[in-house]
Design a protein around this motif. Structure first.
Motif, PDB file in Angstrom:
ATOM      1  N   LEU A 272       0.827  -1.213   0.000  1.00 38.63           N
ATOM      2  CA  LEU A 272       0.000   0.000   0.000  1.00 38.63           C
ATOM      3  C   LEU A 272       0.859   1.260   0.000  1.00 38.63           C
ATOM      4  N   ILE A 273       1.931   1.244   0.778  1.00 39.38           N
ATOM      5  CA  ILE A 273       2.826   2.405   0.812  1.00 39.38           C
ATOM      6  C   ILE A 273       3.455   2.629  -0.558  1.00 39.38           C
ATOM      7  N   SER A 274       3.885   1.537  -1.200  1.00 43.41           N
ATOM      8  CA  SER A 274       4.534   1.656  -2.507  1.00 43.41           C
ATOM      9  C   SER A 274       3.577   2.178  -3.574  1.00 43.41           C
ATOM     10  N   LYS A 275       2.273   1.997  -3.345  1.00 44.78           N
ATOM     11  CA  LYS A 275       1.271   2.491  -4.294  1.00 44.78           C
ATOM     12  C   LYS A 275       0.765   3.887  -3.925  1.00 44.78           C
ATOM     13  N   ASN A 276       1.397   4.462  -2.912  1.00 43.75           N
ATOM     14  CA  ASN A 276       1.036   5.816  -2.451  1.00 43.75           C
ATOM     15  C   ASN A 276      -0.430   5.938  -2.055  1.00 43.75           C
ATOM     16  N   GLU A 277      -0.929   4.902  -1.399  1.00 43.30           N
ATOM     17  CA  GLU A 277      -2.305   4.940  -0.911  1.00 43.30           C
ATOM     18  C   GLU A 277      -2.443   5.989   0.200  1.00 43.30           C
ATOM     19  N   ASP A 278      -3.644   6.467   0.401  1.00 39.67           N
ATOM     20  CA  ASP A 278      -3.919   7.451   1.443  1.00 39.67           C
ATOM     21  C   ASP A 278      -3.491   6.897   2.808  1.00 39.67           C
ATOM     22  N   LYS A 279      -2.779   7.712   3.568  1.00 39.76           N
ATOM     23  CA  LYS A 279      -2.229   7.251   4.837  1.00 39.76           C
ATOM     24  C   LYS A 279      -3.320   6.871   5.837  1.00 39.76           C
ATOM     25  N   ASN A 280      -4.410   7.586   5.829  1.00 41.31           N
ATOM     26  CA  ASN A 280      -5.512   7.244   6.740  1.00 41.31           C
ATOM     27  C   ASN A 280      -6.087   5.874   6.415  1.00 41.31           C
ATOM     28  N   LYS A 281      -6.156   5.557   5.109  1.00 40.91           N
ATOM     29  CA  LYS A 281      -6.630   4.242   4.706  1.00 40.91           C
ATOM     30  C   LYS A 281      -5.665   3.159   5.188  1.00 40.91           C
ATOM     31  N   ILE A 282      -4.374   3.443   5.045  1.00 40.49           N
ATOM     32  CA  ILE A 282      -3.370   2.483   5.494  1.00 40.49           C
ATOM     33  C   ILE A 282      -3.476   2.270   7.000  1.00 40.49           C
ATOM     34  N   PHE A 283      -3.693   3.347   7.744  1.00 39.17           N
ATOM     35  CA  PHE A 283      -3.855   3.231   9.199  1.00 39.17           C
ATOM     36  C   PHE A 283      -5.068   2.368   9.549  1.00 39.17           C
ATOM     37  N   ASP A 284      -6.143   2.501   8.777  1.00 39.73           N
ATOM     38  CA  ASP A 284      -7.331   1.660   9.005  1.00 39.73           C
ATOM     39  C   ASP A 284      -6.992   0.185   8.797  1.00 39.73           C
ATOM     40  N   ILE A 285      -6.170  -0.096   7.793  1.00 42.81           N
ATOM     41  CA  ILE A 285      -5.792  -1.485   7.513  1.00 42.81           C
ATOM     42  C   ILE A 285      -4.829  -2.005   8.580  1.00 42.81           C
ATOM     43  N   ILE A 286      -3.945  -1.143   9.059  1.00 46.19           N
ATOM     44  CA  ILE A 286      -3.081  -1.550  10.170  1.00 46.19           C
ATOM     45  C   ILE A 286      -3.927  -1.907  11.392  1.00 46.19           C
ATOM     46  N   ASP A 287      -4.957  -1.117  11.643  1.00 44.82           N
ATOM     47  CA  ASP A 287      -5.870  -1.406  12.750  1.00 44.82           C
ATOM     48  C   ASP A 287      -6.548  -2.756  12.552  1.00 44.82           C
ATOM     49  N   ARG A 288      -6.905  -3.054  11.296  1.00 46.72           N
ATOM     50  CA  ARG A 288      -7.504  -4.362  10.974  1.00 46.72           C
ATOM     51  C   ARG A 288      -6.505  -5.486  11.248  1.00 46.72           C
ATOM     52  N   ILE A 289      -5.249  -5.258  10.915  1.00 45.02           N
ATOM     53  CA  ILE A 289      -4.210  -6.255  11.174  1.00 45.02           C
ATOM     54  C   ILE A 289      -4.049  -6.483  12.670  1.00 45.02           C
ATOM     55  N   PHE A 290      -4.025  -5.411  13.441  1.00 42.57           N
ATOM     56  CA  PHE A 290      -3.879  -5.538  14.896  1.00 42.57           C
ATOM     57  C   PHE A 290      -5.005  -6.372  15.515  1.00 42.57           C
ATOM     58  N   LYS A 291      -6.177  -6.348  14.894  1.00 43.75           N
ATOM     59  CA  LYS A 291      -7.325  -7.095  15.419  1.00 43.75           C
ATOM     60  C   LYS A 291      -7.437  -8.501  14.818  1.00 43.75           C
ATOM     61  N   SER A 292      -6.578  -8.795  13.862  1.00 44.41           N
ATOM     62  CA  SER A 292      -6.615 -10.096  13.190  1.00 44.41           C
ATOM     63  C   SER A 292      -6.237 -11.217  14.154  1.00 44.41           C
ATOM     64  N   GLU A 293      -7.020 -12.275  14.153  1.00 45.17           N
ATOM     65  CA  GLU A 293      -6.767 -13.387  15.066  1.00 45.17           C
ATOM     66  C   GLU A 293      -5.433 -14.057  14.777  1.00 45.17           C
ATOM     67  N   SER A 294      -5.089 -14.201  13.488  1.00 39.90           N
ATOM     68  CA  SER A 294      -3.827 -14.850  13.150  1.00 39.90           C
ATOM     69  C   SER A 294      -2.633 -13.984  13.549  1.00 39.90           C
ATOM     70  N   PHE A 295      -2.759 -12.647  13.404  1.00 39.77           N
ATOM     71  CA  PHE A 295      -1.667 -11.758  13.806  1.00 39.77           C
ATOM     72  C   PHE A 295      -1.522 -11.746  15.327  1.00 39.77           C
TER      73      PHE A 295
END
Length: 354
Positions: A272-295
């Motif tokens: 996502l960073i390499s594609k220059n995605e919106d940082k707020n969107k990336i933060f939302d996905i990081i939050d999703r990762i933090f809540k992921s059961e496998s992570f």
């Protein structure tokens, strides 16, 4: 006697399925069946499948009313009548008309219950890449050290894919009974896990021969959401697999399996960073990762890992940090630590899979 059954899950495959099936029916091995399992298509796939079955009695059509490729394959396997079973995707093909005959002869010759072959990656009609293997037979502890590890996508000699393998029908029928989750992205790993962890598996093999041609980029598209979709599948299966690895005392595989989780999550953000995605969107996905059961599972594993010197700085931070900005920074820059040198090969394997 039907020697080989080919199971093909079908989902919105009206553009491909006819060509795929006709290619299989024209194989030199005639004692075969093609088992088509339609799964929630909203195009003309089912009608095309039924027409194919009318033209050749070796084609049978079923419908899976549980969503997910893993359920479609399970349905197909349980309907198979062949001595051996292999799988194809609706948009792929075999490289020549002798493929199934040679696959059948190879597994019979090796007296193995699973045989994996090399394959081709076709990027477009003018370019394909050969992925080769060496020919070997594995028994005993090698079933886990080579087979199961590869089936989970963290080994060299076997892979997580199903379409480059031929299976003993009794083995795979026993194994798919345990499939109870509808997956779309980790379905190959899920099926192979059940096969390679099956107590009745005692002999597996690989072959240097290549027969299957995988059309890269056709069918399911690779998008920004595909990484999260795979993570969602991981949340369904990784807790169960982790427990099984603990039960079998496969500590090395357990380590690498959790390592793969952490670096897979990192790869999502790097992409996502390499594609220059919106940082707020990336933060939302990081939050999703933090809540992921496998992570969370991988994080807890590395927090409690007793050999702390083996958990180098980057891995330790990636697995334990809970600040979105800090995780973003780690993914953006990549903290290098001298302690990671001894595991460079492991990381290379993981990243190659991803």
């Amino acid at each position: 006697m039907i020697k080989v059954s080919v199971v093909i899950p079908v989902h919105n495959g009206e553009k491909y399925i006819g060509k795929c099936v006709n290619g299989i029916l024209n194989q030199s091995l005639k004692d075969i069946e093609v088992v088509l399992v339609e799964n929630f298509s909203n195009d003309n796939s089912l009608n095309i499948c039924n027409e194919l079955a009318k033209k050749d009695s070796r084609v049978s059509v079923f419908q899976s009313f549980d969503k997910g490729t893993s359920f479609a394959r399970k349905k197909g396997v349980l309907e198979c009548k062949g001595k051996y079973i292999t799988f194809s995707d609706q948009d792929d093909r075999y490289i020549n008309k002798y493929a199934l005959e040679n696959m059948y002869n190879e597994i019979v010759k090796n007296e193995s219950q699973i045989c994996e072959f090399g394959h081709y990656k076709e990027y477009n009609p003018l370019f394909k890449k050969k992925v080769e293997k060496s020919s070997n037979i594995y028994t005993g502890k090698e079933i886990f050290n080579e087979g199961l590890k590869g089936a989970l996508g963290i080994g060299n000699n076997f892979s997580a894919t199903v379409w480059n393998k031929i299976y003993d029908a009794d083995l795979v029928k026993q194994s798919v009974v345990n499939i109870d989750k509808g997956l779309f992205f980790a379905e190959d790993e899920y099926l192979n896990y059940h096969c390679f962890a099956n107590d009745s598996l005692n002999r597996i093999s690989t072959s240097e021969k290549c027969f299957y041609c995988w059309n890269v980029g056709v069918g399911f598209s690779s998008s920004n959401d595909s990484g999260l979709a795979l993570l969602s599948d991981y949340d369904k299966i990784k807790p169960t697999i982790n427990e099984k690895l603990k039960e079998l005392n496969l500590d090395e595989i357990l380590w690498t399996y959790n390592l793969e989780t952490v670096y897979f999550c990192r790869s999502i953000i790097i992409s996502l960073i390499s594609k220059n995605e919106d940082k707020n969107k990336i933060f939302d996905i990081i939050d999703r990762i933090f809540k992921s059961e496998s992570f969370i599972l991988a994080s807890d594993y590395f927090k409690s890992y007793t050999e702390r010197e083996k958990v180098w700085v980057e891995l330790n931070k990636l697995a334990t940090v809970r600040d979105k900005q800090e995780f973003y920074n780690l993914c953006e820059s990549g903290v290098v630590n001298n302690n990671e040198n001894f595991l460079k090969k492991v990381i290379k394997k993981v990243l190659k899979k991803l």
